[in-house]
Design a protein around this motif. Sequence first.
Motif, short mmCIF file in Angstrom:
data_model
loop_
_atom_site.label_atom_id
_atom_site.label_comp_id
_atom_site.label_asym_id
_atom_site.label_seq_id
_atom_site.Cartn_x
_atom_site.Cartn_y
_atom_site.Cartn_z
N VAL A 143 0.63 -1.19 0.14
CA VAL A 143 -0.10 0.07 -0.01
C VAL A 143 0.81 1.25 0.00
N GLU A 144 1.78 1.25 0.67
CA GLU A 144 2.67 2.66 0.97
C GLU A 144 3.69 2.83 0.03
N ARG A 145 3.51 3.73 -0.77
CA ARG A 145 4.34 4.33 -1.83
C ARG A 145 5.93 4.71 -1.38
N ASN A 146 6.04 4.99 -0.13
CA ASN A 146 7.36 5.59 0.27
C ASN A 146 8.15 4.20 0.72
N ILE A 147 7.55 3.26 1.36
CA ILE A 147 8.38 1.91 1.48
C ILE A 147 8.98 1.39 0.30
N ALA A 205 -8.62 6.78 15.13
CA ALA A 205 -8.93 7.50 16.28
C ALA A 205 -9.83 8.60 16.16
N CYS A 206 -9.40 9.42 15.06
CA CYS A 206 -10.31 10.62 14.49
C CYS A 206 -11.16 10.60 13.40
N GLN A 207 -11.20 9.17 13.14
CA GLN A 207 -12.13 8.66 11.80
C GLN A 207 -12.25 9.85 10.73
N LYS A 208 -10.63 10.08 10.43
CA LYS A 208 -10.30 10.86 9.11
C LYS A 208 -11.10 12.40 9.23
N GLU A 209 -11.61 12.72 10.65
CA GLU A 209 -11.75 14.22 10.67
C GLU A 209 -10.51 14.99 10.87
N TYR A 210 -10.61 16.30 10.32
CA TYR A 210 -9.59 17.05 10.78
C TYR A 210 -9.30 17.35 12.20
N HIS A 211 -8.04 17.18 12.63
CA HIS A 211 -7.67 17.39 14.03
C HIS A 211 -6.37 17.93 14.18
N GLN A 212 -6.27 18.90 15.01
CA GLN A 212 -4.93 19.54 15.18
C GLN A 212 -4.01 18.55 15.75
N LEU A 213 -4.18 17.79 16.66
CA LEU A 213 -3.54 16.62 17.42
C LEU A 213 -3.22 15.68 16.41
N ALA A 214 -4.17 15.18 15.48
CA ALA A 214 -3.99 14.35 14.40
C ALA A 214 -2.75 14.50 13.57
N LYS A 215 -2.83 15.72 13.12
CA LYS A 215 -1.83 16.69 12.35
C LYS A 215 -0.50 16.46 12.92
N LYS A 216 -0.24 16.89 14.31
CA LYS A 216 0.72 16.73 14.94
C LYS A 216 1.48 15.42 15.27
N ALA A 217 0.44 14.37 15.34
CA ALA A 217 1.03 13.00 15.51
C ALA A 217 1.57 12.36 14.19
N LYS A 218 0.97 12.72 12.96
CA LYS A 218 1.26 12.31 11.81
C LYS A 218 2.61 13.06 11.40
N ASP A 219 2.79 14.40 11.71
CA ASP A 219 3.82 15.35 11.26
C ASP A 219 4.97 14.52 11.86
N ALA A 220 4.93 14.38 13.30
CA ALA A 220 6.18 14.10 14.19
C ALA A 220 6.69 12.69 13.62
N LEU A 256 6.56 1.69 11.35
CA LEU A 256 6.00 2.59 12.52
C LEU A 256 4.98 3.49 12.22
N ASN A 257 5.79 4.29 11.16
CA ASN A 257 4.92 5.93 10.64
C ASN A 257 3.63 5.22 10.15
N THR A 258 3.53 4.14 9.52
CA THR A 258 2.32 3.67 8.85
C THR A 258 1.27 3.15 9.90
N ILE A 283 1.26 4.43 12.91
CA ILE A 283 0.83 5.58 13.70
C ILE A 283 -0.38 6.25 12.75
N GLU A 284 0.10 6.33 11.45
CA GLU A 284 -0.84 6.89 10.58
C GLU A 284 -2.50 6.20 10.59
N HIS A 285 -2.42 4.62 10.58
CA HIS A 285 -3.44 4.08 10.77
C HIS A 285 -4.34 4.26 12.28
N1 LIG Z 1 -7.18 13.90 10.57
C1 LIG Z 1 -5.95 14.55 10.34
N2 LIG Z 1 -6.14 15.97 10.78
C2 LIG Z 1 -5.31 16.79 10.39
N3 LIG Z 1 -4.22 16.73 9.80
C3 LIG Z 1 -4.15 15.77 8.89
C4 LIG Z 1 -5.06 14.54 9.10
N4 LIG Z 1 -4.61 13.46 8.55
C5 LIG Z 1 -3.45 13.80 7.75
N5 LIG Z 1 -3.30 15.19 8.02
C6 LIG Z 1 -2.10 15.82 7.49
O1 LIG Z 1 -1.67 15.34 6.17
C7 LIG Z 1 -0.29 14.76 6.19
C8 LIG Z 1 -0.44 13.65 5.23
O2 LIG Z 1 -1.17 12.66 6.07
P1 LIG Z 1 -1.36 11.23 5.47
O3 LIG Z 1 -2.36 10.31 6.27
O4 LIG Z 1 -2.29 11.50 4.08
O5 LIG Z 1 -0.28 10.70 5.35
P2 LIG Z 1 0.55 10.18 3.92
O6 LIG Z 1 0.51 11.24 2.82
O7 LIG Z 1 -0.17 9.10 3.57
O8 LIG Z 1 2.16 10.03 4.53
P3 LIG Z 1 2.86 9.13 4.18
O9 LIG Z 1 3.50 9.53 2.52
O10 LIG Z 1 4.23 9.17 4.95
O11 LIG Z 1 2.49 7.92 3.84
C9 LIG Z 1 -0.14 14.60 7.68
O12 LIG Z 1 1.26 14.50 7.85
C10 LIG Z 1 -0.73 15.77 8.32
O13 LIG Z 1 -0.07 16.88 8.37
#
Ligand SMILES: Nc1ncnc2c1ncn2[C@@H]1O[C@H](COP(=O)(O)OP(=O)(O)OP(=O)(O)O)[C@@H](O)[C@H]1O
Length: 128
Positions: free
Chosen positions: A27-31, A82-97, A71-73, A75-77
């Motif tokens: 599934v993941e292009r990066n890997i 947890a947020c059911q794909k709704e936008y959330h500031q903490l979700a952004k922080k977790a995924k960005d970190a 591990l990144n994948t 965390i993304e899942h």
């Molecule tokens: N639910 C959310 N709420 C807020 N921001 C989000 C959310 N989901 C994703 N993002 C933002 O979008 C970016 C990309 O998230 P996404 O889940 O699409 O990863 P991705 O593009 O699949 O990453 P990768 O290329 O590493 O697999 C995140 O780093 C984050 O900044």
Amino acid sequence: MAFHEGNNKFTKSVYHAVQGIIETVKVERNIKIHMIITALVIIAGFLFKINLVEWLSIVICIGLVIGMELLNTSIEHTVDLACQKEYHQLAKKAKDASAGAVLVVATMSVVIGMIIFIPKIWKLIFIN
Ligand SMILES: Nc1ncnc2c1ncn2[C@@H]1O[C@H](COP(=O)(O)OP(=O)(O)OP(=O)(O)O)[C@@H](O)[C@H]1O
């Protein structure tokens, strides 16, 4: 717990772990990109006949990058669940970190690769 039960549990754990790796690679292009780079680096290692310490450095880098990408994948899942794909500031922080962690290890690996291979490529071009 009988020995064969413990053994069975271990086999199951390995099976699930391997499934996790296969699913992520599918599934993941990066890997996929990391896997292609890994193959190229291993071929270059044999071509340039790198020494034991250089092989060890490369093996550590490969393990760290692919492990971190898994591990990144994960965390993304988890964040998506947890947020059911709704936008959330903490979700952004977790995924960005989490993405930042991959970037740190990948950058370190590129630097190590450059330290190992640039002098050898230089020698090949300018000395031979
Ligand atoms: N639910 C959310 N709420 C807020 N921001 C989000 C959310 N989901 C994703 N993002 C933002 O979008 C970016 C990309 O998230 P996404 O889940 O699409 O990863 P991705 O593009 O699949 O990453 P990768 O290329 O590493 O697999 C995140 O780093 C984050 O900044």
